[in-house]
Design a protein around this motif. Sequence first.
Motif, PDB file in Angstrom:
ATOM      1  N   ARG A  44       0.848  -1.195   0.000  1.00  0.00           N
ATOM      2  CA  ARG A  44       0.000   0.000   0.000  1.00  0.00           C
ATOM      3  C   ARG A  44       0.879   1.239   0.000  1.00  0.00           C
ATOM      4  NH1 ARG A  44      -4.887   0.708   4.252  1.00  0.00           N
ATOM      5  NH2 ARG A  44      -5.680  -0.918   2.878  1.00  0.00           N
ATOM      6  N   ASP A 115      -1.901  -3.178  -3.711  1.00  0.00           N
ATOM      7  CA  ASP A 115      -2.962  -2.765  -2.784  1.00  0.00           C
ATOM      8  C   ASP A 115      -3.249  -1.287  -3.102  1.00  0.00           C
ATOM      9  OD1 ASP A 115      -4.740  -3.527  -0.504  1.00  0.00           O
ATOM     10  OD2 ASP A 115      -3.678  -1.946   0.530  1.00  0.00           O
ATOM     11  N   VAL A 116      -3.796  -0.562  -2.164  1.00  0.00           N
ATOM     12  CA  VAL A 116      -4.233   0.808  -2.438  1.00  0.00           C
ATOM     13  C   VAL A 116      -3.075   1.639  -3.024  1.00  0.00           C
ATOM     14  CG1 VAL A 116      -5.102   2.936  -1.368  1.00  0.00           C
ATOM     15  CG2 VAL A 116      -5.960   0.718  -0.612  1.00  0.00           C
ATOM     16  N   THR A 147     -11.466  -9.575  -6.343  1.00  0.00           N
ATOM     17  CA  THR A 147     -11.890  -9.102  -5.017  1.00  0.00           C
ATOM     18  C   THR A 147     -13.348  -8.654  -5.104  1.00  0.00           C
ATOM     19  OG1 THR A 147      -9.652  -8.337  -4.607  1.00  0.00           O
ATOM     20  CG2 THR A 147     -11.351  -7.500  -3.140  1.00  0.00           C
ATOM     21  N   GLY A 179     -13.080   2.790  -6.036  1.00  0.00           N
ATOM     22  CA  GLY A 179     -11.742   2.594  -6.586  1.00  0.00           C
ATOM     23  C   GLY A 179     -11.694   1.346  -7.430  1.00  0.00           C
ATOM     24  N   SER A 180     -10.531   0.711  -7.478  1.00  0.00           N
ATOM     25  CA  SER A 180     -10.330  -0.463  -8.335  1.00  0.00           C
ATOM     26  C   SER A 180     -11.381  -1.533  -8.053  1.00  0.00           C
ATOM     27  CB  SER A 180      -8.961  -1.082  -8.076  1.00  0.00           C
ATOM     28  OG  SER A 180      -7.985  -0.116  -8.016  1.00  0.00           O
ATOM     29  N   VAL A 181     -11.684  -1.764  -6.785  1.00  0.00           N
ATOM     30  CA  VAL A 181     -12.653  -2.821  -6.441  1.00  0.00           C
ATOM     31  C   VAL A 181     -14.081  -2.279  -6.486  1.00  0.00           C
ATOM     32  CG1 VAL A 181     -13.348  -4.532  -4.725  1.00  0.00           C
ATOM     33  CG2 VAL A 181     -10.931  -3.924  -4.933  1.00  0.00           C
ATOM     34  N   ASP A 200     -17.530   9.013  -2.849  1.00  0.00           N
ATOM     35  CA  ASP A 200     -16.088   8.928  -3.100  1.00  0.00           C
ATOM     36  C   ASP A 200     -15.545  10.355  -3.173  1.00  0.00           C
ATOM     37  OD1 ASP A 200     -13.440   8.525  -4.565  1.00  0.00           O
ATOM     38  OD2 ASP A 200     -14.112   6.464  -4.403  1.00  0.00           O
ATOM     39  N   LEU A 220     -19.427  12.487   1.539  1.00  0.00           N
ATOM     40  CA  LEU A 220     -18.544  11.500   2.188  1.00  0.00           C
ATOM     41  C   LEU A 220     -19.060  11.065   3.547  1.00  0.00           C
ATOM     42  CD1 LEU A 220     -14.988  12.958   1.454  1.00  0.00           C
ATOM     43  CD2 LEU A 220     -16.135  11.043   0.314  1.00  0.00           C
ATOM     44  N   CYS A 234     -15.808   0.146   1.035  1.00  0.00           N
ATOM     45  CA  CYS A 234     -14.846  -0.244  -0.009  1.00  0.00           C
ATOM     46  C   CYS A 234     -13.758   0.821  -0.174  1.00  0.00           C
ATOM     47  CB  CYS A 234     -15.568  -0.459  -1.343  1.00  0.00           C
ATOM     48  SG  CYS A 234     -16.754  -1.802  -1.291  1.00  0.00           S
ATOM     49  N   ALA A 235     -13.500   1.582   0.890  1.00  0.00           N
ATOM     50  CA  ALA A 235     -12.423   2.583   0.822  1.00  0.00           C
ATOM     51  C   ALA A 235     -11.336   2.165   1.798  1.00  0.00           C
ATOM     52  CB  ALA A 235     -12.980   3.971   1.119  1.00  0.00           C
ATOM     53  N   CYS A 256     -15.424  -4.604   0.752  1.00  0.00           N
ATOM     54  CA  CYS A 256     -14.090  -5.152   0.482  1.00  0.00           C
ATOM     55  C   CYS A 256     -12.977  -4.536   1.320  1.00  0.00           C
ATOM     56  CB  CYS A 256     -13.749  -4.991  -0.996  1.00  0.00           C
ATOM     57  SG  CYS A 256     -13.391  -3.281  -1.441  1.00  0.00           S
ATOM     58  N   ASN A 258     -10.220  -3.488   3.989  1.00  0.00           N
ATOM     59  CA  ASN A 258      -9.519  -4.225   5.046  1.00  0.00           C
ATOM     60  C   ASN A 258      -9.739  -3.524   6.378  1.00  0.00           C
ATOM     61  OD1 ASN A 258      -8.074  -6.475   3.841  1.00  0.00           O
ATOM     62  ND2 ASN A 258      -6.976  -4.915   2.662  1.00  0.00           N
TER      63      ASN A 258
HETATM   64  P1  NAD Z   1      -8.367   2.161  -4.492  1.00  0.00           P
HETATM   65  O1  NAD Z   1      -7.299   3.041  -3.978  1.00  0.00           O
HETATM   66  O2  NAD Z   1      -8.376   1.816  -5.932  1.00  0.00           O
HETATM   67  O3  NAD Z   1      -9.798   2.815  -4.154  1.00  0.00           O
HETATM   68  C1  NAD Z   1     -10.110   3.408  -2.948  1.00  0.00           C
HETATM   69  C2  NAD Z   1     -11.200   4.427  -3.252  1.00  0.00           C
HETATM   70  O4  NAD Z   1     -11.688   4.942  -2.013  1.00  0.00           O
HETATM   71  C3  NAD Z   1     -10.688   5.608  -4.075  1.00  0.00           C
HETATM   72  O5  NAD Z   1     -11.571   5.834  -5.174  1.00  0.00           O
HETATM   73  C4  NAD Z   1     -10.721   6.777  -3.091  1.00  0.00           C
HETATM   74  O6  NAD Z   1     -10.980   8.022  -3.703  1.00  0.00           O
HETATM   75  C5  NAD Z   1     -11.848   6.352  -2.169  1.00  0.00           C
HETATM   76  N1  NAD Z   1     -11.830   6.965  -0.847  1.00  0.00           N
HETATM   77  C6  NAD Z   1     -10.757   7.269  -0.069  1.00  0.00           C
HETATM   78  N2  NAD Z   1     -11.174   7.820   1.085  1.00  0.00           N
HETATM   79  C7  NAD Z   1     -12.527   7.853   1.029  1.00  0.00           C
HETATM   80  C8  NAD Z   1     -13.550   8.294   1.918  1.00  0.00           C
HETATM   81  N3  NAD Z   1     -13.263   8.823   3.108  1.00  0.00           N
HETATM   82  N4  NAD Z   1     -14.837   8.131   1.552  1.00  0.00           N
HETATM   83  C9  NAD Z   1     -15.150   7.601   0.351  1.00  0.00           C
HETATM   84  N5  NAD Z   1     -14.238   7.174  -0.536  1.00  0.00           N
HETATM   85  C10 NAD Z   1     -12.949   7.296  -0.190  1.00  0.00           C
HETATM   86  O7  NAD Z   1      -8.361   0.843  -3.576  1.00  0.00           O
HETATM   87  P2  NAD Z   1      -8.983  -0.577  -3.893  1.00  0.00           P
HETATM   88  O8  NAD Z   1      -7.928  -1.449  -4.469  1.00  0.00           O
HETATM   89  O9  NAD Z   1     -10.308  -0.430  -4.605  1.00  0.00           O
HETATM   90  O10 NAD Z   1      -9.216  -1.122  -2.400  1.00  0.00           O
HETATM   91  C11 NAD Z   1     -10.307  -0.650  -1.625  1.00  0.00           C
HETATM   92  C12 NAD Z   1     -10.255  -1.330  -0.258  1.00  0.00           C
HETATM   93  O11 NAD Z   1     -10.327  -2.745  -0.417  1.00  0.00           O
HETATM   94  C13 NAD Z   1      -8.959  -1.082   0.547  1.00  0.00           C
HETATM   95  O12 NAD Z   1      -9.266  -1.078   1.925  1.00  0.00           O
HETATM   96  C14 NAD Z   1      -8.109  -2.307   0.213  1.00  0.00           C
HETATM   97  O13 NAD Z   1      -7.158  -2.574   1.221  1.00  0.00           O
HETATM   98  C15 NAD Z   1      -9.181  -3.358   0.159  1.00  0.00           C
HETATM   99  N6  NAD Z   1      -8.811  -4.518  -0.637  1.00  0.00           N
HETATM  100  C16 NAD Z   1      -8.460  -4.356  -1.933  1.00  0.00           C
HETATM  101  C17 NAD Z   1      -8.123  -5.477  -2.681  1.00  0.00           C
HETATM  102  C18 NAD Z   1      -7.779  -5.376  -4.146  1.00  0.00           C
HETATM  103  O14 NAD Z   1      -7.794  -6.421  -4.831  1.00  0.00           O
HETATM  104  N7  NAD Z   1      -7.489  -4.202  -4.667  1.00  0.00           N
HETATM  105  C19 NAD Z   1      -8.133  -6.747  -2.088  1.00  0.00           C
HETATM  106  C20 NAD Z   1      -8.519  -6.877  -0.754  1.00  0.00           C
HETATM  107  C21 NAD Z   1      -8.861  -5.740  -0.042  1.00  0.00           C
END
Ligand code: NAD
Length: 344
Positions: A44, A115-116, A147, A179-181, A200, A220, A234-235, A256, A258
């Motif tokens: 991350r 990760d993030v 995920t 985000g990605s997920v 978001d 938010l 999912c953030a 999703c 963590n």
């Molecule tokens: P990412 O960075 O692509 O997306 C995170 C999103 O959350 C971003 O669009 C960001 O703008 C938004 N965000 C940040 N703060 C915010 C808030 N206060 N309110 C609303 N939105 C907010 O991350 P990701 O890969 O989509 O992962 C999301 C979560 O899932 C994380 O906690 C990550 O650890 C967990 N996770 C991800 C994966 C994976 O495959 N990418 C796997 C397991 C767990």
Amino acid sequence: MALFDLKDFDNHEQVVFCSDDESGLKAIIAVHSTKLGPAVGGCRMWDYASDEDAITDVLRLSKGMTYKNAMAGLTMGGGKSVIIGDAKKIKSDALFKAFGRALNGLGGRYVSAEDVNITTGDIAVVNTETDFVTGTEGKSGNPAPFTALGTFLGIKAAVKHKLKSDDLSGLTVAVQGLGSVGLYLCEHLHNAGAKLVVTDLNQEALDKVQTQFGAKIVGLNEIYDQDADIYAPCALGATINDGTIDRIKAKIVAGCANNQLAEPRHDQALVERGILYAPDYVINAGGIINVSFEENYCVDQATAKVEEIYNTLLDVFEKADSTGKPTGEVADEMAREIIAKGGK
Ligand code: NAD
């Protein structure tokens, strides 16, 4: 700081602090357990307010990976890494190469992935210096869609258990983080007929989900107050806390992110509010399951294994009902039992 006494230290096997003057790299690699195999978990990048915050985050995340990998039935231990700094400012090839050399120093005890704020492109640069990476382009690739699939199936399992239904149509899901997920998850939910309320920081992502899936956009801090059936964090972590728990109207928390619970006691607090919680590291294991198929990658095998999340969660929910314990505690016990036995 008394590192060994931190409540999140939890007998970590190894914690490595890495720095590189030339590229500006400041990173921490945490290896919680290699009992079931090499520690695997993402990297991350985050602009932490303090080094203490970075340490707490990496320790909590890496312990979570030990439990996640065990519950998913993988022959992998748990670890995680964080690179400290603002992703918009510090990313460079030199920095990721320096991180790759740091990984090499661990000789394979820890294998990193996305990760993030870390993309498959970033991992490709790390890969030029070390083989101890996974989730690489051309092999298992971006874990996020898997995920999202696992999280979607986990939401279905929670709906089956709590609302006694196989159908998501007409249900409202409050999704925090696109985000990605989160974006892939919204697509699954929309295709299943669910209504979306989303938030978001990223306007582009909000516009996309509004246009493509008819989502309602809220501020938010308003996401907790929505009349939703499911709240999907999912953030980032710790959004279930003393300030939010009484505001959540949903009957299910399933997303999703963590480390969704700010404190372990919030597990019981959700039970007292009649809310079913899908333990984060069980529902969000789809990505790491996909990554576990890195060598000789086969999408069908990976998908079939991700689909097991549905039954694993039903198992957790049923055990919670029969023992009267909160779901997070039940999952922890199941994971510890698997680790003690040396694997599923
Ligand atoms: P990412 O960075 O692509 O997306 C995170 C999103 O959350 C971003 O669009 C960001 O703008 C938004 N965000 C940040 N703060 C915010 C808030 N206060 N309110 C609303 N939105 C907010 O991350 P990701 O890969 O989509 O992962 C999301 C979560 O899932 C994380 O906690 C990550 O650890 C967990 N996770 C991800 C994966 C994976 O495959 N990418 C796997 C397991 C767990």
